[in-house]
Enzyme design. Structure first.
Site, PDB file in Angstrom:
ATOM      1  CB  THR A 128      -0.914   0.009   1.248  1.00 38.49           C
ATOM      2  OG1 THR A 128      -1.803  -1.087   1.153  1.00 38.49           O
ATOM      3  CG2 THR A 128      -1.715   1.294   1.357  1.00 38.49           C
ATOM      4  CB  SER A 187       2.702  -8.023   0.857  1.00 35.95           C
ATOM      5  OG  SER A 187       1.620  -7.974   1.750  1.00 35.95           O
ATOM      6  CB  THR A 244       0.293  -4.101   6.206  1.00 39.24           C
ATOM      7  OG1 THR A 244      -0.960  -4.103   5.510  1.00 39.24           O
ATOM      8  CG2 THR A 244       0.846  -2.701   6.284  1.00 39.24           C
ATOM      9  CG  ASP A 245      -2.602  -7.522   3.182  1.00 39.21           C
ATOM     10  OD1 ASP A 245      -2.977  -6.844   4.149  1.00 39.21           O
ATOM     11  OD2 ASP A 245      -3.110  -7.426   2.045  1.00 39.21           O
TER      12      ASP A 245
HETATM   13  N1  ASP Z   1      -2.681  -5.487   0.208  1.00 35.90           N
HETATM   14  C1  ASP Z   1      -1.635  -4.616   0.699  1.00 35.90           C
HETATM   15  C2  ASP Z   1      -0.331  -5.404   0.725  1.00 35.90           C
HETATM   16  O1  ASP Z   1      -0.143  -6.165   1.611  1.00 35.90           O
HETATM   17  C3  ASP Z   1      -1.995  -4.097   2.033  1.00 35.90           C
HETATM   18  C4  ASP Z   1      -1.000  -3.137   2.632  1.00 35.90           C
HETATM   19  O2  ASP Z   1       0.106  -2.953   2.217  1.00 35.90           O
HETATM   20  O3  ASP Z   1      -1.379  -2.516   3.666  1.00 35.90           O
HETATM   21  O4  ASP Z   1       0.474  -5.263  -0.151  1.00 35.90           O
END
Ligand code: ASP
Length: 337
Positions: A13, A55, A86-87
């Site tokens: 993100t 991710s 974050t995932d």
């Molecule tokens: N879907 C995103 C990822 O993990 C979520 C994030 O980065 O907060 O790449």
């Protein structure tokens, strides 16, 4: 002298923009750093784009690539900051803790819940905090920095899907808080005296099975046929169900017959497993050669298994190695017993 860091971007993100089909990573590392140049004059930062992934698509091969990249540049920098979605960040922070052991420099993962280019975002703070933390003297090892906290890499878990306070430290204290350019280190983990070691193999044939009431134990036959190790997230402190028509306890034999390594862990986020407590756990221990996750996170248990499978150890050594603390992933087994 100013510290010199390498910023490695992998997507997520933090580097995303709206594509019309949802957010997707598309911001270059130069643009990421460019948006913060006035804030980070206290150090020198080079940057490289290693991956451009949501991710969700992160794979063990990508962890190996990150470890290899850090190995290649290890002696050129005082520390490394990796931006990441974050995932699966907690899986990556755990995996890197096994692939890069005893580093004497910081390797800090961060990301954000809102894109860096959004007007209202947590991205700038998280990135700035990570850079600050990586510039602190004496920080060594893999950490995840998010919403003002530094968490040991093997203890991180994403516990909130939307709000800024997205990560928790599981069964271990947060090691520092970072705010307004000040780093308060609450816990300074005792550095390992062992030499720095990079690893370059992970075996991904590890399954994670989360028990639910009503689950058909036949799933274990599939796991035994396709995987070398399985983490079974049981309930509470741990146990295996054995009602007459859905008997996991008996069906575990299929895993034993195939030599599949079994780690029992818990679905409960905090405080870990202790299989000896109840009959449902005790019987499982009596009948099968099981490992327990105890206080380890699922993310750490899964990635530790992938790393250990790559070492090709005899079973007894494998078990010993699983219980040997690495990067503060568990307390020593003698304390757990
Ligand atoms: N879907 C995103 C990822 O993990 C979520 C994030 O980065 O907060 O790449």
């Amino acid at each position: 002298m100013k510290k010199k860091l390498l910023l490695i971007t992998t997507g997520g993100t933090i580097a995303s923009k709206n594509t019309g089909n949802g957010l997707a990573p598309s911001v270059s590392p130069e643009d990421i750093l460019g948006s913060m140049t006035d804030l980070i004059g206290f150090c020198t930062i080079d940057c490289m784009e290693l991956l451009r992934l949501d991710s969700t698509n992160m794979q063990p091969e990508h962890w190996l690539l990150m470890a290899k990249t850090i190995k290649e540049h290890y002696h050129d920098y005082d520390g490394f900051v990796i931006t990441h979605g974050t995932d699966t960040m907690a899986y990556t922070s755990s995996a890197l803790s096994y692939l890069i052991q005893n580093p004497d420099k910081p390797i800090v993962l961060t990301g954000s819940q809102k894109p860096l280019m959004d007007e209202v975002t947590d991205a700038k703070k998280n990135l700035l905090d990570s850079i600050r933390f990586a510039c602190e003297d004496g920080v060594r090892g893999v950490f995840l920095v998010f919403s003002g906290s530094a968490i040991v890499g093997t203890r991180a878990r994403k516990t909130r899907s939307k709000s800024y306070y997205a990560f928790s430290s599981i069964n271990y204290p947060e090691v520092a808080s970072i705010d307004g350019g000040r780093v308060l280190r609450y816990v300074v983990p005792e550095p390992s005296m062992a030499p720095l070691k990079f690893y370059d193999k992970m075996v991904p044939e590890v399954f994670l099975l989360k028990l639910i009431p009503g689950m058909d134990p036949g799933v274990l036959d599939y796991v035994a046929d396709h995987y070398k190790a399985v983490v079974i997230e049981t309930y509470g402190v741990g146990g295996l169900p054995f009602p007459e028509h859905r008997n996991f306890m008996d069906r575990m034999q299929t895993l034993a017959n195939k030599g599949c390594i079994v780690v029992i862990s818990t679905q409960v986020a905090m405080e870990g497993s202790d299989l000896a407590t109840y009959e449902v756990g005790h019987e499982a221990m009596e009948r099968y050669d099981l490992l327990q996750a105890y206080d380890m996170t699922t993310e750490a248990a899964v990635t530790k298994l992938m790393w250990l499978l790559g070492l090709d150890l005899p079973r007894e050594e494998f078990k010993k190695a699983f219980y040997t603390p690495i990067a503060f992933d568990t307390v020593p087994f003698s304390i757990l017993k």
